[in-house]
Scaffold this motif. Structure first.
Motif, mmCIF file in Angstrom:
data_model
loop_
_atom_site.group_PDB
_atom_site.id
_atom_site.type_symbol
_atom_site.label_atom_id
_atom_site.label_comp_id
_atom_site.label_asym_id
_atom_site.label_seq_id
_atom_site.Cartn_x
_atom_site.Cartn_y
_atom_site.Cartn_z
ATOM 1 N N LYS A 10 0.838 -1.190 0.000
ATOM 2 C CA LYS A 10 0.000 0.000 0.000
ATOM 3 C C LYS A 10 0.878 1.245 0.000
ATOM 4 C CE LYS A 10 -0.969 -1.061 4.752
ATOM 5 N NZ LYS A 10 -1.889 -1.050 5.856
ATOM 6 N N LYS A 11 0.256 2.382 -0.183
ATOM 7 C CA LYS A 11 1.000 3.630 -0.255
ATOM 8 C C LYS A 11 1.690 3.926 1.071
ATOM 9 C CE LYS A 11 0.530 8.342 -1.763
ATOM 10 N NZ LYS A 11 -0.330 9.355 -2.338
ATOM 11 N N LEU A 12 2.943 4.328 0.983
ATOM 12 C CA LEU A 12 3.703 4.668 2.183
ATOM 13 C C LEU A 12 3.261 6.014 2.737
ATOM 14 C CD1 LEU A 12 7.363 3.728 1.226
ATOM 15 C CD2 LEU A 12 6.024 2.751 3.062
ATOM 16 N N SER A 13 3.076 6.059 4.025
ATOM 17 C CA SER A 13 2.776 7.316 4.705
ATOM 18 C C SER A 13 4.032 7.748 5.461
ATOM 19 C CB SER A 13 1.623 7.123 5.693
ATOM 20 O OG SER A 13 2.037 6.305 6.777
ATOM 21 N N PRO A 14 4.129 9.014 5.810
ATOM 22 C CA PRO A 14 5.276 9.456 6.604
ATOM 23 C C PRO A 14 5.411 8.664 7.910
ATOM 24 C CG PRO A 14 4.122 11.353 5.735
ATOM 25 C CD PRO A 14 3.289 10.139 5.417
ATOM 26 N N GLU A 15 4.272 8.328 8.509
ATOM 27 C CA GLU A 15 4.308 7.556 9.753
ATOM 28 C C GLU A 15 4.916 6.174 9.533
ATOM 29 O OE1 GLU A 15 1.593 9.152 8.565
ATOM 30 O OE2 GLU A 15 1.396 10.763 10.029
ATOM 31 N N MET A 16 4.585 5.564 8.398
ATOM 32 C CA MET A 16 5.161 4.250 8.078
ATOM 33 C C MET A 16 6.667 4.358 7.871
ATOM 34 S SD MET A 16 2.228 2.726 5.574
ATOM 35 C CE MET A 16 2.929 1.099 5.375
ATOM 36 N N ALA A 33 10.535 12.484 7.269
ATOM 37 C CA ALA A 33 9.941 11.368 6.529
ATOM 38 C C ALA A 33 9.191 11.879 5.300
ATOM 39 C CB ALA A 33 9.015 10.573 7.434
ATOM 40 N N GLU A 34 8.498 13.001 5.438
ATOM 41 C CA GLU A 34 7.805 13.592 4.291
ATOM 42 C C GLU A 34 8.803 13.993 3.208
ATOM 43 O OE1 GLU A 34 5.649 16.770 6.154
ATOM 44 O OE2 GLU A 34 3.978 15.458 6.710
ATOM 45 N N ALA A 35 9.936 14.569 3.607
ATOM 46 C CA ALA A 35 10.977 14.957 2.644
ATOM 47 C C ALA A 35 11.567 13.722 1.969
ATOM 48 C CB ALA A 35 12.068 15.762 3.343
ATOM 49 N N ILE A 36 11.769 12.670 2.725
ATOM 50 C CA ILE A 36 12.290 11.415 2.165
ATOM 51 C C ILE A 36 11.315 10.868 1.125
ATOM 52 C CG2 ILE A 36 12.775 8.993 2.701
ATOM 53 C CD1 ILE A 36 13.887 10.058 5.444
ATOM 54 N N LEU A 37 10.035 10.843 1.454
ATOM 55 C CA LEU A 37 9.032 10.346 0.508
ATOM 56 C C LEU A 37 8.982 11.194 -0.759
ATOM 57 C CD1 LEU A 37 6.055 9.319 2.808
ATOM 58 C CD2 LEU A 37 7.456 7.824 1.382
ATOM 59 N N LYS A 38 9.071 12.500 -0.590
ATOM 60 C CA LYS A 38 9.058 13.381 -1.761
ATOM 61 C C LYS A 38 10.279 13.116 -2.641
ATOM 62 C CE LYS A 38 8.523 18.105 -3.233
ATOM 63 N NZ LYS A 38 8.065 19.429 -2.910
ATOM 64 N N PHE A 39 11.441 12.968 -2.020
ATOM 65 C CA PHE A 39 12.656 12.687 -2.773
ATOM 66 C C PHE A 39 12.545 11.353 -3.513
ATOM 67 C CE2 PHE A 39 16.761 10.513 -2.968
ATOM 68 C CZ PHE A 39 17.452 11.376 -3.804
ATOM 69 N N ILE A 40 12.065 10.320 -2.836
ATOM 70 C CA ILE A 40 11.941 9.006 -3.463
ATOM 71 C C ILE A 40 10.947 9.047 -4.624
ATOM 72 C CG2 ILE A 40 11.111 6.639 -3.073
ATOM 73 C CD1 ILE A 40 12.361 6.836 -0.270
ATOM 74 N N THR A 41 9.850 9.776 -4.437
ATOM 75 C CA THR A 41 8.863 9.911 -5.504
ATOM 76 C C THR A 41 9.471 10.616 -6.714
ATOM 77 O OG1 THR A 41 7.077 9.978 -3.893
ATOM 78 C CG2 THR A 41 6.584 10.844 -6.089
ATOM 79 N N ASN A 42 10.198 11.698 -6.481
ATOM 80 C CA ASN A 42 10.852 12.412 -7.581
ATOM 81 C C ASN A 42 11.890 11.542 -8.264
ATOM 82 O OD1 ASN A 42 9.346 14.713 -7.156
ATOM 83 N ND2 ASN A 42 10.884 15.690 -5.865
ATOM 84 N N LEU A 43 12.662 10.806 -7.491
ATOM 85 C CA LEU A 43 13.677 9.909 -8.048
ATOM 86 C C LEU A 43 13.027 8.827 -8.911
ATOM 87 C CD1 LEU A 43 16.656 9.085 -8.185
ATOM 88 C CD2 LEU A 43 16.280 7.748 -6.108
ATOM 89 N N ALA A 44 11.934 8.265 -8.435
ATOM 90 C CA ALA A 44 11.226 7.243 -9.202
ATOM 91 C C ALA A 44 10.696 7.822 -10.508
ATOM 92 C CB ALA A 44 10.086 6.662 -8.368
ATOM 93 N N HIS A 45 10.149 9.031 -10.443
ATOM 94 C CA HIS A 45 9.628 9.679 -11.645
ATOM 95 C C HIS A 45 10.739 9.888 -12.682
ATOM 96 C CE1 HIS A 45 7.044 12.231 -14.059
ATOM 97 N NE2 HIS A 45 8.017 13.110 -14.103
ATOM 98 N N VAL A 46 11.863 10.404 -12.247
ATOM 99 C CA VAL A 46 13.004 10.630 -13.152
ATOM 100 C C VAL A 46 13.481 9.308 -13.738
ATOM 101 C CG1 VAL A 46 15.420 11.361 -13.244
ATOM 102 C CG2 VAL A 46 13.727 12.792 -12.095
ATOM 103 N N SER A 47 13.541 8.280 -12.922
ATOM 104 C CA SER A 47 14.002 6.975 -13.385
ATOM 105 C C SER A 47 13.084 6.412 -14.463
ATOM 106 C CB SER A 47 14.073 5.984 -12.215
ATOM 107 O OG SER A 47 15.025 6.408 -11.281
#
Length: 56
Positions: A10-16, A33-47
């Motif tokens: 399921k979708k990762l939340s900052p709490e997770m 955690a929110e910054a980490i999720l945003k970075f990972i999302t951006n990295l995935a998009h670029v990839s």
């Protein structure tokens, strides 16, 4: 099912993210955690974009 498998199903939340990292010995705040999720999302998009461009 362990916490990582649950997170993948399921979708990762900052709490997770906080819980997962805490279990691995790293303490982060909700804001971090929110910054980490945003970075990972951006990295995935670029990839994905780079992969698609490479397939032409």
């Amino acid at each position: 099912m362990d916490r990582i498998e649950e997170a993948q199903s399921k979708k990762l939340s900052p709490e997770m993210v906080v819980d997962i990292l805490k279990n691995k010995g790293t303490d982060v705040t909700i804001q971090e955690a929110e910054a980490i999720l945003k970075f990972i999302t951006n990295l995935a998009h670029v990839s994905v974009i780079q992969y698609i461009r490479g397939c032409h």
